[in-house]
Write a protein that holds these residues in place. Structure first.
Motif, PDB file in Angstrom:
ATOM      1  N   ARG A  66       0.837  -1.208   0.000  1.00  0.00           N
ATOM      2  CA  ARG A  66       0.000   0.000   0.000  1.00  0.00           C
ATOM      3  C   ARG A  66       0.874   1.261   0.000  1.00  0.00           C
ATOM      4  NH1 ARG A  66      -3.424  -3.259   3.472  1.00  0.00           N
ATOM      5  NH2 ARG A  66      -2.393  -2.452   5.345  1.00  0.00           N
ATOM      6  N   ARG A  67       1.957   1.199   0.759  1.00  0.00           N
ATOM      7  CA  ARG A  67       2.880   2.344   0.826  1.00  0.00           C
ATOM      8  C   ARG A  67       3.473   2.623  -0.557  1.00  0.00           C
ATOM      9  NH1 ARG A  67       8.195   3.910   2.121  1.00  0.00           N
ATOM     10  NH2 ARG A  67       8.298   5.573   3.683  1.00  0.00           N
ATOM     11  N   GLU A  68       3.868   1.562  -1.255  1.00  0.00           N
ATOM     12  CA  GLU A  68       4.428   1.724  -2.596  1.00  0.00           C
ATOM     13  C   GLU A  68       3.393   2.294  -3.571  1.00  0.00           C
ATOM     14  OE1 GLU A  68       7.521   1.450  -3.652  1.00  0.00           O
ATOM     15  OE2 GLU A  68       8.108   1.044  -1.571  1.00  0.00           O
ATOM     16  N   LYS A  69       2.134   1.864  -3.410  1.00  0.00           N
ATOM     17  CA  LYS A  69       1.059   2.406  -4.243  1.00  0.00           C
ATOM     18  C   LYS A  69       0.901   3.912  -4.029  1.00  0.00           C
ATOM     19  CE  LYS A  69      -2.252  -1.304  -5.231  1.00  0.00           C
ATOM     20  NZ  LYS A  69      -3.661  -1.718  -5.054  1.00  0.00           N
ATOM     21  N   LEU A  70       0.984   4.323  -2.768  1.00  0.00           N
ATOM     22  CA  LEU A  70       0.859   5.749  -2.441  1.00  0.00           C
ATOM     23  C   LEU A  70       2.031   6.549  -3.004  1.00  0.00           C
ATOM     24  CD1 LEU A  70      -0.365   5.353   1.239  1.00  0.00           C
ATOM     25  CD2 LEU A  70      -1.691   6.366  -0.629  1.00  0.00           C
ATOM     26  N   ILE A  71       3.216   5.972  -2.950  1.00  0.00           N
ATOM     27  CA  ILE A  71       4.397   6.653  -3.488  1.00  0.00           C
ATOM     28  C   ILE A  71       4.260   6.832  -4.999  1.00  0.00           C
ATOM     29  CG2 ILE A  71       6.874   6.400  -3.950  1.00  0.00           C
ATOM     30  CD1 ILE A  71       7.111   5.090  -1.163  1.00  0.00           C
ATOM     31  N   GLN A  72       3.854   5.775  -5.683  1.00  0.00           N
ATOM     32  CA  GLN A  72       3.677   5.859  -7.132  1.00  0.00           C
ATOM     33  C   GLN A  72       2.553   6.827  -7.500  1.00  0.00           C
ATOM     34  OE1 GLN A  72       5.739   4.642  -9.449  1.00  0.00           O
ATOM     35  NE2 GLN A  72       6.954   4.009  -7.666  1.00  0.00           N
ATOM     36  N   ALA A  73       1.493   6.809  -6.692  1.00  0.00           N
ATOM     37  CA  ALA A  73       0.384   7.747  -6.924  1.00  0.00           C
ATOM     38  C   ALA A  73       0.852   9.179  -6.719  1.00  0.00           C
ATOM     39  CB  ALA A  73      -0.773   7.426  -5.969  1.00  0.00           C
ATOM     40  N   GLU A 125      -5.908   8.447  -6.579  1.00  0.00           N
ATOM     41  CA  GLU A 125      -4.950   7.970  -7.577  1.00  0.00           C
ATOM     42  C   GLU A 125      -4.508   6.543  -7.268  1.00  0.00           C
ATOM     43  OE1 GLU A 125      -2.667   8.470 -11.032  1.00  0.00           O
ATOM     44  OE2 GLU A 125      -3.783  10.138 -10.138  1.00  0.00           O
ATOM     45  N   ALA A 126      -4.285   6.291  -5.961  1.00  0.00           N
ATOM     46  CA  ALA A 126      -3.806   4.971  -5.527  1.00  0.00           C
ATOM     47  C   ALA A 126      -4.935   3.964  -5.349  1.00  0.00           C
ATOM     48  CB  ALA A 126      -3.051   5.120  -4.207  1.00  0.00           C
ATOM     49  N   GLU A 164      -8.311   6.995   2.787  1.00  0.00           N
ATOM     50  CA  GLU A 164      -7.388   7.895   3.476  1.00  0.00           C
ATOM     51  C   GLU A 164      -6.775   7.266   4.720  1.00  0.00           C
ATOM     52  OE1 GLU A 164      -8.486  12.032   3.945  1.00  0.00           O
ATOM     53  OE2 GLU A 164      -9.897  11.869   2.264  1.00  0.00           O
ATOM     54  N   ARG A 165      -7.449   6.320   5.331  1.00  0.00           N
ATOM     55  CA  ARG A 165      -6.887   5.704   6.536  1.00  0.00           C
ATOM     56  C   ARG A 165      -5.608   4.947   6.187  1.00  0.00           C
ATOM     57  NH1 ARG A 165      -7.744   0.364   8.208  1.00  0.00           N
ATOM     58  NH2 ARG A 165      -8.938  -0.960   6.796  1.00  0.00           N
ATOM     59  N   TYR A 166      -5.533   4.458   4.966  1.00  0.00           N
ATOM     60  CA  TYR A 166      -4.313   3.774   4.545  1.00  0.00           C
ATOM     61  C   TYR A 166      -3.178   4.766   4.290  1.00  0.00           C
ATOM     62  CZ  TYR A 166      -6.803  -0.643   4.158  1.00  0.00           C
ATOM     63  OH  TYR A 166      -7.514  -1.792   4.444  1.00  0.00           O
ATOM     64  N   PHE A 167      -3.541   5.983   3.896  1.00  0.00           N
ATOM     65  CA  PHE A 167      -2.500   7.009   3.736  1.00  0.00           C
ATOM     66  C   PHE A 167      -1.822   7.263   5.078  1.00  0.00           C
ATOM     67  CE2 PHE A 167      -0.788  11.254   3.946  1.00  0.00           C
ATOM     68  CZ  PHE A 167      -0.167  11.428   2.721  1.00  0.00           C
ATOM     69  N   TYR A 168      -2.649   7.495   6.109  1.00  0.00           N
ATOM     70  CA  TYR A 168      -2.100   7.819   7.432  1.00  0.00           C
ATOM     71  C   TYR A 168      -1.507   6.596   8.136  1.00  0.00           C
ATOM     72  CZ  TYR A 168      -4.283  12.292   6.611  1.00  0.00           C
ATOM     73  OH  TYR A 168      -4.629  13.501   6.058  1.00  0.00           O
ATOM     74  N   GLU A 169      -1.708   5.447   7.576  1.00  0.00           N
ATOM     75  CA  GLU A 169      -1.041   4.248   8.063  1.00  0.00           C
ATOM     76  C   GLU A 169       0.459   4.326   7.752  1.00  0.00           C
ATOM     77  OE1 GLU A 169      -2.098  -0.320   7.286  1.00  0.00           O
ATOM     78  OE2 GLU A 169      -1.320   0.667   5.479  1.00  0.00           O
ATOM     79  N   SER A 170       0.798   4.988   6.637  1.00  0.00           N
ATOM     80  CA  SER A 170       2.193   5.064   6.193  1.00  0.00           C
ATOM     81  C   SER A 170       2.830   6.440   6.352  1.00  0.00           C
ATOM     82  CB  SER A 170       2.302   4.650   4.719  1.00  0.00           C
ATOM     83  OG  SER A 170       1.954   3.294   4.548  1.00  0.00           O
ATOM     84  N   PHE A 171       2.025   7.501   6.275  1.00  0.00           N
ATOM     85  CA  PHE A 171       2.567   8.860   6.311  1.00  0.00           C
ATOM     86  C   PHE A 171       1.746   9.743   7.253  1.00  0.00           C
ATOM     87  CE2 PHE A 171       3.335   7.035   2.104  1.00  0.00           C
ATOM     88  CZ  PHE A 171       4.723   7.087   2.046  1.00  0.00           C
TER      89      PHE A 171
END
Length: 230
Positions: A35-42, A63-64, A68-75
């Motif tokens: 998921r983190r890699e997906k967010l980075i690519q997005a 984009e990913a 949003e909860r998955y965004f804050y899981e990584s960043f």
């Protein structure tokens, strides 16, 4: 095997199957990393198209295709994602440049041409990367006081410093003076790159390459002449 043992084994097997079905054969850590890699690519796609200041966390998640909860899981915030992306892209750019320089070694003129060609080609072929590194990163550094971005850009100074020492090992200059020269050359190339990227790469590659090369070639010629006169 007793009935109790049989029931326990069946329960364990069901538990394992449930976990496999839930995580599709990936561990929780692996799925989180994916998921983190997906967010980075997005982020690379979104920031590269629209710029950091026009993109929200929601845009990145759309984009990913993640919530949003998955965004804050990584960043913790968008600044942290941007910084991660910046470091990733800088690493790619520097690897391309260093590989080109080393392949052209040991002739200084060929090393200069190869290194700068790799830099400019990478930027032109990846306009999103170019925008993130040479436009948005500069603004983020200035407005958000991002020391990491400043420190990372200084890697190019160290690369230039290493190039000078590699091509001119007998140079009669102090480390401090060479460091200042590397800073100046880095600033020169950076300003040309910014202008070229902001113009949408309007000037030809040959013109930009010639403009970037001239100061490096002048440096080599100057030190070579002084070396002959010593």
């Amino acid at each position: 095997m007793t009935e109790q043992q049989t029931n326990l084994e069946e329960k364990n097997n069901k538990s394992v199957k449930t976990k496999e079905r839930q995580f599709k054969g990936l561990s929780l850590t692996e799925r989180k990393q994916a998921r983190r890699e997906k967010l980075i690519q997005a982020g690379i796609e979104a920031y590269g198209r629209q710029g950091f200041f026009a993109v929200t966390v929601k845009d990145i998640c759309n984009e990913a295709k993640l919530t949003e909860r998955y965004f804050y899981e990584s960043f913790k915030k968008s600044d942290e994602l941007f910084q991660t992306i910046f470091l990733t892209l800088i690493d790619q750019l520097q690897q391309n440049v260093m590989q080109a320089i080393m392949q052209a070694s040991p002739v200084p003129e060929k090393m200069i041409a190869s290194g700068l060609t790799a830099l400019l080609t990478t930027l032109k072929n990846n306009p999103g990367m170019a925008r993130i590194i040479y436009i948005d990163a500069m603004l983020v550094q200035e407005l958000h006081n991002q020391a990491t971005i400043h420190e990372t850009m200084s890697r190019f100074e160290r690369m230039i410093h290493a190039f000078v020492m590699l091509t001119m090992p007998h140079i009669k200059r102090s480390e401090r003076e060479i460091s200042l020269i590397a800073t100046g050359l880095n600033g020169y190339i950076t300003q040309i790159a910014i202008r070229w990227v902001m113009s949408g790469f309007k000037q030809s590659m040959d013109e930009v390459l010639s403009s970037c090369s001239i100061v490096f070639l002048s440096l080599v010629n100057t030190f070579e002449e002084k070396g002959k006169n010593i």
